[in-house]
Design a protein around this motif. Structure first.
Motif, mmCIF file in Angstrom:
data_model
loop_
_atom_site.group_PDB
_atom_site.id
_atom_site.type_symbol
_atom_site.label_atom_id
_atom_site.label_comp_id
_atom_site.label_asym_id
_atom_site.label_seq_id
_atom_site.Cartn_x
_atom_site.Cartn_y
_atom_site.Cartn_z
ATOM 1 N N TYR A 85 0.824 -1.212 0.000
ATOM 2 C CA TYR A 85 0.000 0.000 0.000
ATOM 3 C C TYR A 85 0.858 1.261 0.000
ATOM 4 N N SER A 86 2.085 1.148 0.498
ATOM 5 C CA SER A 86 2.982 2.303 0.392
ATOM 6 C C SER A 86 3.171 2.681 -1.071
ATOM 7 N N LYS A 87 3.291 1.668 -1.909
ATOM 8 C CA LYS A 87 3.443 1.940 -3.343
ATOM 9 C C LYS A 87 2.179 2.552 -3.918
ATOM 10 N N VAL A 88 1.040 2.042 -3.482
ATOM 11 C CA VAL A 88 -0.231 2.616 -3.935
ATOM 12 C C VAL A 88 -0.308 4.097 -3.561
ATOM 13 N N HIS A 89 0.090 4.393 -2.341
ATOM 14 C CA HIS A 89 0.046 5.787 -1.889
ATOM 15 C C HIS A 89 0.979 6.661 -2.720
ATOM 16 N N GLU A 90 2.111 6.085 -3.084
ATOM 17 C CA GLU A 90 3.067 6.826 -3.907
ATOM 18 C C GLU A 90 2.452 7.219 -5.242
ATOM 19 N N VAL A 91 1.822 6.244 -5.883
ATOM 20 C CA VAL A 91 1.217 6.506 -7.189
ATOM 21 C C VAL A 91 0.129 7.570 -7.078
ATOM 22 N N ILE A 92 -0.779 7.359 -6.157
ATOM 23 C CA ILE A 92 -1.866 8.327 -5.982
ATOM 24 C C ILE A 92 -1.308 9.681 -5.557
ATOM 25 N N GLY A 93 -0.329 9.633 -4.647
ATOM 26 C CA GLY A 93 0.256 10.867 -4.137
ATOM 27 C C GLY A 93 0.903 11.703 -5.229
ATOM 28 N N GLU A 94 1.493 11.036 -6.182
ATOM 29 C CA GLU A 94 2.133 11.757 -7.277
ATOM 30 C C GLU A 94 1.123 12.636 -8.015
ATOM 31 N N TYR A 95 -0.047 12.078 -8.255
ATOM 32 C CA TYR A 95 -1.077 12.838 -8.959
ATOM 33 C C TYR A 95 -1.640 13.939 -8.073
ATOM 34 N N VAL A 96 -1.843 13.605 -6.812
ATOM 35 C CA VAL A 96 -2.367 14.611 -5.874
ATOM 36 C C VAL A 96 -1.421 15.802 -5.808
ATOM 37 N N ALA A 97 -0.123 15.507 -5.757
ATOM 38 C CA ALA A 97 0.874 16.581 -5.671
ATOM 39 C C ALA A 97 0.816 17.479 -6.901
ATOM 40 N N GLN A 98 0.586 16.874 -8.056
ATOM 41 C CA GLN A 98 0.501 17.667 -9.280
ATOM 42 C C GLN A 98 -0.771 18.504 -9.314
ATOM 43 N N ILE A 99 -1.855 17.904 -8.844
ATOM 44 C CA ILE A 99 -3.123 18.614 -8.850
ATOM 45 C C ILE A 99 -3.111 19.773 -7.863
ATOM 46 N N ASN A 100 -2.446 19.537 -6.734
ATOM 47 C CA ASN A 100 -2.454 20.530 -5.659
ATOM 48 C C ASN A 100 -1.030 20.774 -5.157
ATOM 49 N N PRO A 101 -0.275 21.580 -5.891
ATOM 50 C CA PRO A 101 1.160 21.759 -5.601
ATOM 51 C C PRO A 101 1.429 22.466 -4.277
ATOM 52 N N ALA A 102 0.402 23.051 -3.685
ATOM 53 C CA ALA A 102 0.620 23.781 -2.439
ATOM 54 C C ALA A 102 0.843 22.848 -1.254
ATOM 55 N N LEU A 103 0.504 21.603 -1.413
ATOM 56 C CA LEU A 103 0.577 20.671 -0.279
ATOM 57 C C LEU A 103 2.000 20.203 -0.016
ATOM 58 N N ALA A 104 2.342 20.053 1.266
ATOM 59 C CA ALA A 104 3.626 19.485 1.661
ATOM 60 C C ALA A 104 3.597 17.969 1.440
ATOM 61 N N PRO A 105 4.776 17.353 1.305
ATOM 62 C CA PRO A 105 4.836 15.906 1.034
ATOM 63 C C PRO A 105 4.008 15.069 2.001
ATOM 64 N N ASP A 106 4.091 15.395 3.290
ATOM 65 C CA ASP A 106 3.324 14.622 4.266
ATOM 66 C C ASP A 106 1.826 14.836 4.093
ATOM 67 N N GLU A 107 1.459 16.045 3.692
ATOM 68 C CA GLU A 107 0.046 16.324 3.451
ATOM 69 C C GLU A 107 -0.446 15.580 2.224
ATOM 70 N N VAL A 108 0.413 15.493 1.225
ATOM 71 C CA VAL A 108 0.077 14.713 0.026
ATOM 72 C C VAL A 108 -0.180 13.263 0.415
ATOM 73 N N HIS A 109 0.698 12.745 1.247
ATOM 74 C CA HIS A 109 0.521 11.346 1.667
ATOM 75 C C HIS A 109 -0.779 11.153 2.433
ATOM 76 N N SER A 110 -1.143 12.111 3.250
ATOM 77 C CA SER A 110 -2.400 12.002 4.006
ATOM 78 C C SER A 110 -3.591 11.905 3.055
ATOM 79 N N VAL A 111 -3.572 12.741 2.027
ATOM 80 C CA VAL A 111 -4.676 12.715 1.064
ATOM 81 C C VAL A 111 -4.675 11.404 0.285
ATOM 82 N N ALA A 112 -3.498 10.948 -0.120
ATOM 83 C CA ALA A 112 -3.399 9.681 -0.856
ATOM 84 C C ALA A 112 -3.879 8.517 0.001
ATOM 85 N N LEU A 113 -3.464 8.526 1.253
ATOM 86 C CA LEU A 113 -3.903 7.491 2.193
ATOM 87 C C LEU A 113 -5.417 7.490 2.326
#
Lengths: 217, 217
Positions: free
Chosen positions: B135-163
């Motif tokens: 699931y860490s890998k799943v979060h990475e994939v989803i997180g990558e898109y989330v980060a692109q969609i919402n660049p204002a988020l910090a890495p940990d915040e991206v992970h929270s949304v992906a999770l």
DNA sequence: GCGAATACTGGACAGTCTTCAAATATTCGT
DNA sequence: ACGAATATTTGAAGACTGTCCAGTATTCGC
């Protein structure tokens, strides 16, 4: 609906023994998993002989069924307690249910029991039946608030939204539940859930629910 | 990370036999559940003698570990295939991943395997470890898109949304998965998920993720 | 194709499991 | 407090489990 055998124990002593067996059985399932769910371990857990457990529950299946029914009944009560909060708007109530559900998911009891139940439901029609029944009630509670928040929705649409909210919350169990890898993130998960699901309930339209799923593929 | 024993089978024949054993083992787990996951049933499933299975996998635990590693590797590949879609925006990619994940959850294989895995993870450190890794890998994939969609988020915040998105999707498994009570509602669940999660990714702010959870209690 | 390495068979082993029946102990209405 | 109903112990049957091993068959480099 598949009926569970009535609960054994006529004399006071017998009834108390049955209590102990059921509690021990639940504890074994929570602490040691379905693999360790044997009459011997259950008997050992409540300082009894295997034969005595076997006397009160002639078939192991009976024990499972009675145990499951009593356990889900206790969750039913928990659910009803959530509803009885006076002086709150529908939106506040929905938020509250979300918070309380996610709080409950963090307990070892709920985290372990429900993951086991979902797996058992794959093979046991009885377990599947009871799980379905229980979540129907959850959907009812959530659906009631959704309907109040968004009166334009048809009953079936309300159920769809309730199902979505319920399933999405339950999904936190294997990942943010008791001693799960991302348990520390439950507060932020709760915040996101409350925000996201309330917004969904408020803004979703019949058009959204038509299940078109147009582009993106 | 707990290492799995290397895969047995030196000669061509032996290697093929190991293949059959691993496939049979997975089939037993999917079709008959963890309860029926015994060497004898696995052997029967691939027309072998128990001794032969026991020869290739001297300990049952080895079989479980090798099987789990190969199985999750196949899901890793599936995940990577989802990523390789050219000419799409981050939002479209996120939507696509949501749709493909929920499609996969509808298969008997995924519905049964993952519910079993979540239960097994309660007791087995090895299973818990592998599930977390996956699931860490799943979060990475989803997180990558989330980060692109919402660049204002910090890495940990991206992970929270992906999770959040990942867990909420997985939650559909016990309820809308293969032959589950509300399987027929998967299309509408998918529509709601795509809409709701994309909207979340777009609009969520660092403030929302601060985990304040102010009122409502 | 010889021969060592690998693969497979069939059975035995010590456990475990659920279920049952007979013998004993306890409870509780009368 | 008697006695039938209920509860508990004990022991054992029969089936299952994972593991191991001696014997046999097959593979594959030489």
């Amino acid at each position: 609906m598949i009926l569970a055998p009535s609960r054994p124990g006529i004399y006071a002593r017998g009834s108390e023994t049955v209590d102990q067996i059921l509690k021990a059985a639940l504890d074994v399932l929570i602490d040691e998993g379905a693999d360790a769910f044997t009459l011997r371990r259950i008997a050992a857990r409540c300082d009894m002989k295997v034969g005595n457990v076997s006397y009160h529950f002639p078939r192991k299946e009976m024990l499972i069924q009675v145990m499951l029914d009593e356990m889900l009944e206790s969750y039913d009560k928990l659910l009803e307690e959530m509803v009885r909060k006076p002086g709150l708007t529908a939106e506040e109530r929905l938020k509250l249910v979300i918070i309380l559900c996610l709080e409950d998911i963090q307990t070892k009891r709920t985290t372990h029991l429900f993951t086991e139940l979902w797996a058992l439901a794959n093979q046991s029609e009885f377990v599947a039946d009871r799980v379905r029944l229980f979540y129907s009630k959850v959907h009812e509670v959530i659906g009631e608030y959704v309907a109040q928040i968004n009166p334009a929705l048809a009953p079936d649409e309300v159920h769809s939204v309730a199902l979505f909210i319920s399933a999405a919350m339950e999904g936190s169990t294997p990942f943010l539940g008791h001693q799960k890898p991302w348990a520390a993130k439950m507060p932020v998960f709760t915040a996101l859930a409350a925000m996201s699901f309330v917004h969904l309930a408020k803004t979703v339209t019949s058009r959204d629910l038509a299940g078109l799923m147009t582009e993106a593929a």
